[in-house]
Design a protein around this motif. Structure first.
Motif, short mmCIF file in Angstrom:
data_model
loop_
_atom_site.label_atom_id
_atom_site.label_comp_id
_atom_site.label_asym_id
_atom_site.label_seq_id
_atom_site.Cartn_x
_atom_site.Cartn_y
_atom_site.Cartn_z
N LEU A 99 8.35 7.41 -5.09
CA LEU A 99 7.41 8.47 -5.45
C LEU A 99 6.12 8.35 -4.65
O LEU A 99 5.55 9.35 -4.19
N PHE A 100 5.65 7.11 -4.49
CA PHE A 100 4.42 6.89 -3.72
C PHE A 100 4.59 7.37 -2.28
O PHE A 100 3.73 8.10 -1.75
N LEU A 101 5.66 6.96 -1.64
CA LEU A 101 5.88 7.33 -0.25
C LEU A 101 6.07 8.84 -0.09
O LEU A 101 5.71 9.42 0.94
N TRP A 102 6.60 9.49 -1.11
CA TRP A 102 6.77 10.94 -1.08
C TRP A 102 5.42 11.65 -1.17
O TRP A 102 5.20 12.68 -0.54
N LEU A 103 4.48 11.08 -1.98
CA LEU A 103 3.19 11.73 -2.21
C LEU A 103 2.10 11.31 -1.23
O LEU A 103 1.14 12.05 -1.02
N ASN A 104 2.22 10.14 -0.65
CA ASN A 104 1.16 9.58 0.19
C ASN A 104 0.95 10.39 1.47
O ASN A 104 1.90 10.77 2.16
N ALA A 105 -0.33 10.64 1.80
CA ALA A 105 -0.67 11.36 3.03
C ALA A 105 -0.31 10.52 4.25
O ALA A 105 -0.38 9.29 4.22
N THR A 106 0.04 11.20 5.32
CA THR A 106 0.36 10.55 6.59
C THR A 106 -0.59 11.07 7.66
O THR A 106 -1.34 12.02 7.42
N PRO A 107 -0.56 10.49 8.85
CA PRO A 107 -1.42 11.01 9.93
C PRO A 107 -1.13 12.46 10.28
O PRO A 107 -1.96 13.13 10.90
N ASP A 108 0.04 12.97 9.88
CA ASP A 108 0.39 14.36 10.16
C ASP A 108 -0.09 15.31 9.06
O ASP A 108 0.03 16.53 9.21
N SER A 109 -0.63 14.77 7.98
CA SER A 109 -1.09 15.62 6.89
C SER A 109 -2.33 16.39 7.31
O SER A 109 -3.13 15.91 8.13
N ILE B 299 -0.26 -4.43 0.23
CA ILE B 299 1.02 -4.98 0.69
C ILE B 299 1.51 -4.27 1.95
O ILE B 299 2.67 -4.41 2.35
N GLY B 300 0.62 -3.49 2.55
CA GLY B 300 0.95 -2.84 3.81
C GLY B 300 1.88 -1.65 3.70
O GLY B 300 2.55 -1.29 4.69
N LEU B 301 1.91 -1.01 2.55
CA LEU B 301 2.80 0.13 2.35
C LEU B 301 2.03 1.44 2.46
O LEU B 301 0.97 1.60 1.86
N GLY B 302 2.58 2.38 3.19
CA GLY B 302 2.00 3.70 3.29
C GLY B 302 0.73 3.74 4.10
O GLY B 302 0.44 2.85 4.91
N TYR B 303 -0.07 4.80 3.86
CA TYR B 303 -1.32 5.01 4.59
C TYR B 303 -2.49 5.02 3.62
O TYR B 303 -2.38 5.54 2.50
N HIS B 304 -3.59 4.47 4.08
CA HIS B 304 -4.76 4.22 3.23
C HIS B 304 -5.91 5.06 3.75
O HIS B 304 -6.39 4.84 4.88
N TRP B 305 -6.39 6.05 2.94
CA TRP B 305 -7.40 6.99 3.40
C TRP B 305 -8.72 6.89 2.66
O TRP B 305 -9.63 7.68 2.90
N LEU B 306 -8.82 5.93 1.76
CA LEU B 306 -10.03 5.80 0.95
C LEU B 306 -10.38 4.32 0.82
O LEU B 306 -9.52 3.51 0.43
N ASN B 307 -11.60 3.96 1.16
CA ASN B 307 -12.01 2.56 1.05
C ASN B 307 -11.95 2.10 -0.40
O ASN B 307 -12.47 2.78 -1.30
N HIS B 308 -11.32 0.96 -0.61
CA HIS B 308 -11.19 0.45 -1.98
C HIS B 308 -10.94 -1.05 -1.92
O HIS B 308 -10.24 -1.54 -1.03
N ALA B 309 -11.48 -1.77 -2.89
CA ALA B 309 -11.23 -3.21 -2.98
C ALA B 309 -9.75 -3.44 -3.31
O ALA B 309 -9.16 -2.68 -4.07
N PRO B 310 -9.16 -4.49 -2.76
CA PRO B 310 -7.74 -4.76 -3.00
C PRO B 310 -7.49 -5.48 -4.33
O PRO B 310 -6.79 -6.49 -4.39
N ASP B 311 -8.07 -4.93 -5.41
CA ASP B 311 -7.88 -5.55 -6.71
C ASP B 311 -6.62 -4.99 -7.37
O ASP B 311 -5.90 -4.18 -6.79
N THR B 312 -6.35 -5.43 -8.60
CA THR B 312 -5.15 -4.97 -9.29
C THR B 312 -5.23 -3.48 -9.56
O THR B 312 -6.31 -2.93 -9.81
N SER B 313 -4.10 -2.82 -9.51
CA SER B 313 -4.10 -1.36 -9.57
C SER B 313 -3.63 -0.79 -10.90
O SER B 313 -3.85 0.39 -11.18
N TYR B 314 -2.98 -1.60 -11.72
CA TYR B 314 -2.36 -1.08 -12.94
C TYR B 314 -3.08 -1.57 -14.19
O TYR B 314 -3.31 -2.77 -14.32
N PRO B 315 -3.39 -0.66 -15.11
CA PRO B 315 -3.38 0.80 -14.96
C PRO B 315 -4.62 1.28 -14.22
O PRO B 315 -5.61 0.55 -14.13
#
Length: 201
Positions: free
Chosen positions: A8-18, A89-105
């Protein structure tokens, strides 16, 4: 579940072509729109019609307590079940600066969905649904920009539900006392604006 989360993440995540305009719009949703909610709550406390002032102020305090519970639950879950963000973990594309802390929730998800559900349960269906639409847009934007997983947002929704349920159960024990204390503090801090008619008594 983790595999579905990743797909689901890879389907929704923006890419350089977005489209760049869509990425910029998502950044606006992810960073700025959530600031409207505290302003809405302050306005309800200060300027509601006189005949509605008591019910609106009860709504404000119940929503605040629900949010407090939700934040505590979210923190505990994050400590007990830490989960890395996609970019960590190097997955997808990152377009917003954010600390690499825990994400859930998601903190943003917890915040907006708690408010949305509070208004749905304790105000009007239309206002709650409107805020849920805003919450869904914010949730999409943060997944689209690569800083959250879809399940992070679902976790925020669930924590918001738990926060509202806890606030509802606890209100009968402390609600009247909390309202009385809040009114006392408000009247002391806003004595002049109240006297001049700028805010409600």
């Amino acid at each position: 579940m983790e595999q579905l989360n990743t797909r689901l993440f890879l389907w929704l995540n923006a890419t350089p072509d977005s489209p760049h305009w869509l990425i910029n719009f998502a950044i606006f949703l992810a960073k700025d729109v959530i600031g409207i909610i505290p302003l809405l709550v302050v306005a309800l406390w200060l300027w509601s019609p006189r005949k509605l002032i008591d019910s609106r102020r009860e709504l404000v305090l119940k929503t605040a307590t629900a949010l407090l519970y939700a934040i505590v639950f979210s923190y505990i879950i994050g400590v007990l079940f830490p989960h890395p963000r996609p970019f960590a973990i190097g997955l997808g594309y990152h377009w917003l600066n954010h600390a690499p802390d825990t994400s859930y929730p998601s903190d943003h998800g917890t915040f907006i969905f708690t408010f949305s559900l509070a208004f749905l349960f304790w105000h009007r269906v239309w206002s709650g649904l409107s805020l849920l639409v805003v919450g869904a847009a914010i949730a999409w934007s943060r997944i689209y920009l690569g800083v959250h997983w879809p399940m992070d947002m679902l976790g925020g929704l669930l924590v918001g539900m738990i926060g509202c349920l806890t606030a509802e159960m606890g209100w009968k024990f402390y609600g009247s006392a909390l309202l009385s204390l809040a009114h006392k503090i408000y009247r002391q801090l806003f004595a002049l604006p109240i006297r001049w008619g700028w805010t409600q008594h």
